[in-house]
Structure formats: C-alpha cells, structure tokens
Motif scaffolding. Structure first.
Motif, short mmCIF file in Angstrom:
data_model
loop_
_atom_site.label_atom_id
_atom_site.label_comp_id
_atom_site.label_asym_id
_atom_site.label_seq_id
_atom_site.Cartn_x
_atom_site.Cartn_y
_atom_site.Cartn_z
N SER A 45 0.85 -1.18 0.00
CA SER A 45 0.00 0.00 0.00
C SER A 45 0.89 1.23 0.00
O SER A 45 1.95 1.24 0.62
CB SER A 45 -0.89 0.02 1.24
OG SER A 45 -1.80 -1.05 1.22
N VAL A 46 0.45 2.25 -0.72
CA VAL A 46 1.19 3.52 -0.76
C VAL A 46 0.22 4.66 -0.51
O VAL A 46 -0.99 4.52 -0.68
CB VAL A 46 1.91 3.72 -2.11
CG1 VAL A 46 2.98 2.68 -2.32
CG2 VAL A 46 0.93 3.72 -3.26
N SER A 47 0.76 5.79 -0.12
CA SER A 47 -0.06 6.99 0.07
C SER A 47 0.66 8.18 -0.55
O SER A 47 1.88 8.14 -0.75
CB SER A 47 -0.32 7.24 1.56
OG SER A 47 0.89 7.45 2.24
N ALA A 48 -0.11 9.21 -0.85
CA ALA A 48 0.48 10.40 -1.47
C ALA A 48 -0.35 11.62 -1.12
O ALA A 48 -1.56 11.54 -0.87
CB ALA A 48 0.55 10.22 -2.98
N HIS A 49 0.31 12.76 -1.11
CA HIS A 49 -0.32 14.06 -0.89
C HIS A 49 -0.18 14.89 -2.16
O HIS A 49 0.77 14.73 -2.90
CB HIS A 49 0.35 14.83 0.26
CG HIS A 49 0.18 14.20 1.59
ND1 HIS A 49 -1.01 14.15 2.24
CD2 HIS A 49 1.07 13.57 2.39
CE1 HIS A 49 -0.85 13.53 3.40
NE2 HIS A 49 0.42 13.16 3.50
N ALA B 198 -2.37 14.17 -6.60
CA ALA B 198 -2.15 13.05 -5.69
C ALA B 198 -2.13 11.73 -6.46
O ALA B 198 -1.29 10.86 -6.21
CB ALA B 198 -3.23 13.01 -4.61
N GLU B 199 -3.03 11.58 -7.44
CA GLU B 199 -3.03 10.35 -8.24
C GLU B 199 -1.77 10.26 -9.09
O GLU B 199 -1.24 9.17 -9.31
CB GLU B 199 -4.27 10.27 -9.12
CG GLU B 199 -4.34 8.95 -9.86
CD GLU B 199 -5.60 8.73 -10.65
OE1 GLU B 199 -5.72 7.64 -11.23
OE2 GLU B 199 -6.46 9.63 -10.69
N ALA B 200 -1.28 11.38 -9.57
CA ALA B 200 -0.02 11.37 -10.33
C ALA B 200 1.12 10.87 -9.46
O ALA B 200 1.99 10.12 -9.93
CB ALA B 200 0.28 12.76 -10.88
N HIS B 201 1.14 11.25 -8.18
CA HIS B 201 2.17 10.75 -7.26
C HIS B 201 2.01 9.25 -7.05
O HIS B 201 3.01 8.53 -7.00
CB HIS B 201 2.09 11.48 -5.92
CG HIS B 201 2.53 12.91 -5.97
ND1 HIS B 201 3.82 13.29 -6.28
CD2 HIS B 201 1.85 14.06 -5.76
CE1 HIS B 201 3.91 14.61 -6.26
NE2 HIS B 201 2.72 15.10 -5.95
N ILE B 202 0.77 8.77 -6.93
CA ILE B 202 0.51 7.33 -6.78
C ILE B 202 1.02 6.59 -8.01
O ILE B 202 1.68 5.56 -7.91
CB ILE B 202 -0.99 7.05 -6.56
CG1 ILE B 202 -1.46 7.62 -5.22
CG2 ILE B 202 -1.31 5.57 -6.70
CD1 ILE B 202 -1.06 6.84 -4.00
N ALA B 203 0.70 7.12 -9.20
CA ALA B 203 1.13 6.48 -10.44
C ALA B 203 2.66 6.42 -10.52
O ALA B 203 3.23 5.42 -10.96
CB ALA B 203 0.56 7.22 -11.64
N ALA B 204 3.32 7.48 -10.09
CA ALA B 204 4.79 7.50 -10.11
C ALA B 204 5.36 6.47 -9.14
O ALA B 204 6.33 5.78 -9.46
CB ALA B 204 5.30 8.90 -9.77
#
Length: 73
Positions: free
Chosen positions: A27-31, A38-44
């Motif tokens: 699991s990952v999280s992003a701000h 935030a979704e772009a950070h998740i995708a990265a």
C-alpha cells in the motif's frame, strides 16, 4: 457425498481468496494540492515499484488532497 462437495466448495473459495490477496504487493499513500496531483504521485510510486496496476482505496480533500492505493504486481 454432500459433505465432500461442501468441503470442496469451501476449499476452492478459500484458495481463490488467498490467490487474489497475494497479488497486492503493498500500500502507498500520497499528498497533493488536487486529486489529480495526488493520483499522479501514486502512479509515479507504482511505476517506481514495478507494479502493473494500482487501485485507489481512499481519497480525501481538506487543505490538500490525500490518497492511498494498493499496488499490484
């Protein structure tokens, strides 16, 4: 005969649940300032981890956006 069939169905159901959960790697999280960022950070993070896909499990917006996701390999 009915007892063996019931046990077989239960075993198949249990094994199918195990196989689906084993694909969830982490699991990952992003701000971010927006949900899109935030979704772009998740995708990265998914790409960096070598995940084939990800599923967003939660998202919240208050003073910025916060998102969590499961990565699948």
């Amino acid at each position: 005969m009915k007892n063996i069939r019931a046990m077989s169905i239960a075993a198949v159901a249990a094994l199918s649940l195990v196989s689906f959960t084993s694909f969830a790697a982490e699991s990952v999280s992003a701000h971010g300032s927006t949900l899109d960022s935030a979704e772009a950070h998740i995708a990265a993070k998914a790409k960096a981890a070598g995940a084939e896909s990800y599923k967003i499990t939660s998202a919240r917006v208050d003073n910025g956006a916060y998102m969590t996701a499961e990565l699948f390999k």
